[in-house]
Design an enzyme around this catalytic site. Structure first.
Site, short mmCIF file in Angstrom:
data_model
loop_
_atom_site.label_atom_id
_atom_site.label_comp_id
_atom_site.label_asym_id
_atom_site.label_seq_id
_atom_site.Cartn_x
_atom_site.Cartn_y
_atom_site.Cartn_z
N GLN A 220 12.32 -38.91 -34.02
CA GLN A 220 11.67 -40.18 -33.68
C GLN A 220 10.24 -39.96 -33.20
O GLN A 220 9.32 -40.69 -33.60
CB GLN A 220 12.49 -40.90 -32.61
CG GLN A 220 13.84 -41.42 -33.12
CD GLN A 220 14.61 -42.16 -32.06
OE1 GLN A 220 14.18 -42.28 -30.91
NE2 GLN A 220 15.77 -42.67 -32.43
N LYS B 49 20.37 -40.86 -24.48
CA LYS B 49 20.76 -41.78 -25.54
C LYS B 49 21.12 -43.13 -24.92
O LYS B 49 20.70 -43.46 -23.81
CB LYS B 49 21.92 -41.18 -26.34
CG LYS B 49 21.54 -39.92 -27.12
CD LYS B 49 20.60 -40.28 -28.26
CE LYS B 49 20.32 -39.10 -29.16
NZ LYS B 49 19.46 -39.48 -30.32
N ARG C 3 28.38 -45.18 -30.51
CA ARG C 3 29.01 -43.94 -30.99
C ARG C 3 30.14 -43.49 -30.06
O ARG C 3 31.13 -42.93 -30.54
CB ARG C 3 27.95 -42.85 -31.16
CG ARG C 3 26.89 -43.25 -32.19
CD ARG C 3 26.11 -42.08 -32.72
NE ARG C 3 24.96 -42.56 -33.46
CZ ARG C 3 24.98 -42.97 -34.73
NH1 ARG C 3 26.12 -42.97 -35.40
NH2 ARG C 3 23.87 -43.40 -35.33
N ASP D 213 23.66 -37.02 -33.27
CA ASP D 213 24.46 -38.23 -33.11
C ASP D 213 25.95 -37.98 -33.24
O ASP D 213 26.76 -38.80 -32.80
CB ASP D 213 24.04 -39.28 -34.15
CG ASP D 213 22.66 -39.86 -33.84
OD1 ASP D 213 22.29 -39.92 -32.66
OD2 ASP D 213 21.96 -40.24 -34.79
N LYS E 260 21.49 -45.61 -41.48
CA LYS E 260 20.71 -46.38 -40.49
C LYS E 260 19.28 -45.88 -40.41
O LYS E 260 18.34 -46.67 -40.39
CB LYS E 260 21.39 -46.31 -39.12
CG LYS E 260 20.71 -47.19 -38.06
CD LYS E 260 21.66 -47.52 -36.93
CE LYS E 260 21.81 -46.38 -35.95
NZ LYS E 260 20.74 -46.37 -34.93
N SER F 9 12.48 -33.68 -32.10
CA SER F 9 12.76 -35.12 -32.10
C SER F 9 12.19 -35.76 -33.35
O SER F 9 10.97 -35.82 -33.53
CB SER F 9 12.17 -35.79 -30.86
OG SER F 9 12.26 -37.20 -30.98
#
Length: 429
Positions: free
Chosen positions: A167, A341, A389, A314, A22, A165
């Protein structure tokens, strides 16, 4: 509500190719769109989140064709995006939102980002604040979506991330591509490095790393690529754990990405004594392997600490499930990020796993777990809470129960793994 029916007297067996990664699929759309030429991406993950990324770039004038898991992107170059005629809907995708924030901060037009109820509760100041330091003009709604990004002149920056992080790091990198000079980013801990790896594939020496320090060279020329997306280890993790825990299981997961910034779940399984073998390894820019897993009747407890969290953020709900079958007491700490999350995953994991008799306590930054094979189900109605998840973790847990249970909110699983239940059935047949 989906029935999770117990019918696994013979365990899980067979080979399986899990969907494309992903994180890499998102980035393949972003970097192909701002490259020059036509990119061809194979084994693309056509999940809801990744479709959100595709749709955003289509709105900004990029021609993108998706046929199954084959993606063709006609890049417009680093400065070729056009102003969208509508608000860009991020759906449930935090990755799309945060990475695009960096790229859009350097554009000459205004964009408005919106998302679903869950995404609109997730914190965005962690990207808007460093981007504002670089000259971006970003307006959030009390630190959340909706968010408006106005034209701004991006300046080079030397920025030390306050948290690990990928992201946030990637947002700064994507903004820094359009800066007036080179930028430097310092990570407290190394996080997944797909953005850096892929930028160096699309461009020539765009990123240089020295330890935890990353240099981003400005105004690169990015050229279209033809590449394969490896299988997603975060998706493979559900079957790695299932085959480890379900008696008589023996499976092989094919062509899974084993980038060392993503393999924390493998490290945990090996430390706990799981029977894991890596076969047919490749050593490209994104290394891969076939992963063979055999049922392991006894697992050692484990203590997961902050330094290893970025390598498996994750997969931590699955690590909690693994620990619940170990012979002894386990802890997971330094994982406060789980509270931000799709759900508060610390609270949600504890709430749901307790329903099936697991001895787990909530810590401010993780979990305390007493392993046991004697679970007594107290509530057979499980709930994903809209978190993909969590939903898949509960489906794996259900394989170990001696009663049938129901899963509410199973539709959320399509956010990252639309074929999950079909693939589970394939290994169960």
């Amino acid at each position: 509500m989906k029935e999770l029916v117990v019918n696994l007297n013979t365990g899980l067996h067979g080979d399986l190719a899990v969907p494309g990664d992903k994180s890499i699929s998102h980035r393949s759309v972003i970097l192909s769109s701002i490259s020059e030429g036509t990119s061809h991406i194979h084994h693309f993950l056509a999940s809801d989140d990744c479709i959100s990324t595709i749709n955003a770039f289509r709105e900004m004038g990029v021609n993108i064709d998706l046929d199954g898991d084959e993606l063709t992107v006609e890049g417009v170059g680093l400065h070729g995006l056009k102003a969208p005629q509508t608000k860009l809907d991020m759906g449930n995708s935090g990755t799309t939102t945060r990475l695009l924030s960096g790229l859009l901060a350097a554009q000459k037009f205004t964009t408005n980002l919106i998302g679903d109820d869950s995404l609109s509760k997730r914190p965005m100041k962690r990207v808007s604040e460093p981007l504002s330091m670089m000259g971006a003009s970003i307006e959030t709604t009390d630190g959340h979506l909706p968010m408006t990004i106005n034209p701004g002149h991006i300046k080079a920056v030397k920025y030390e991330l306050p948290m690990a992080s990928a992201q946030v790091k990637s947002a700064i990198i994507l903004a820094a591509l359009s800066a007036d000079e080179d930028s430097v980013i310092i990570e407290p801990q190394v996080t997944r490095d797909h953005t850096e790896t892929m930028l160096n594939q699309f461009g020539n020496n765009v990123i240089e790393r020295a330890g935890n320090e990353i240099t981003v060279h400005h105004q690169p020329k990015l050229t279209a690529q033809d590449f394969n997306v490896p299988g997603d280890i975060s998706s493979a993790a559900f079957f790695l754990v299932a085959a480890t825990l379900v008696p008589k299981s023996h499976i092989v997961l094919k062509n899974v990405g084993i980038n060392p910034t993503r393999t924390g779940i493998l490290d945990v399984l090996i430390q706990m004594g799981a029977n894991i073998k890596l076969l047919n390894q490749t050593n490209g820019s994104e290394p891969t392997a076939d992963i063979e897993v055999t049922y392991t009747p006894e697992l050692k407890p484990i203590d997961v600490t902050e330094e290893s969290i970025p390598l498996m953020i994750d997969e931590l709900p699955l690590v909690a499930l693994l620990a619940s079958r170990a012979d002894g007491h386990s802890t997971i700490t330094g994982a406060e990020e789980l509270r931000f999350k799709e759900t508060d995953r610390i609270k949600t994991v504890v709430e749901e796993l307790r329903k099936i008799g697991i001895h787990i306590e909530e810590l401010p930054d993780g979990f305390s777990i007493d392993g046991s094979n004697d679970w007594q189900v107290v509530d057979s109605s499980l709930d994903s809470h809209g978190d993909h998840r969590i939903g898949m973790t509960l489906a794996v847990a259900a394989l170990l129960l001696d009663v049938d249970v129901q899963l509410k909110g199973e539709d959320a699983i399509s956010i990252s793994y639309p074929q999950f239940f079909d693939h589970l059935q394939h290994l169960s047949d």
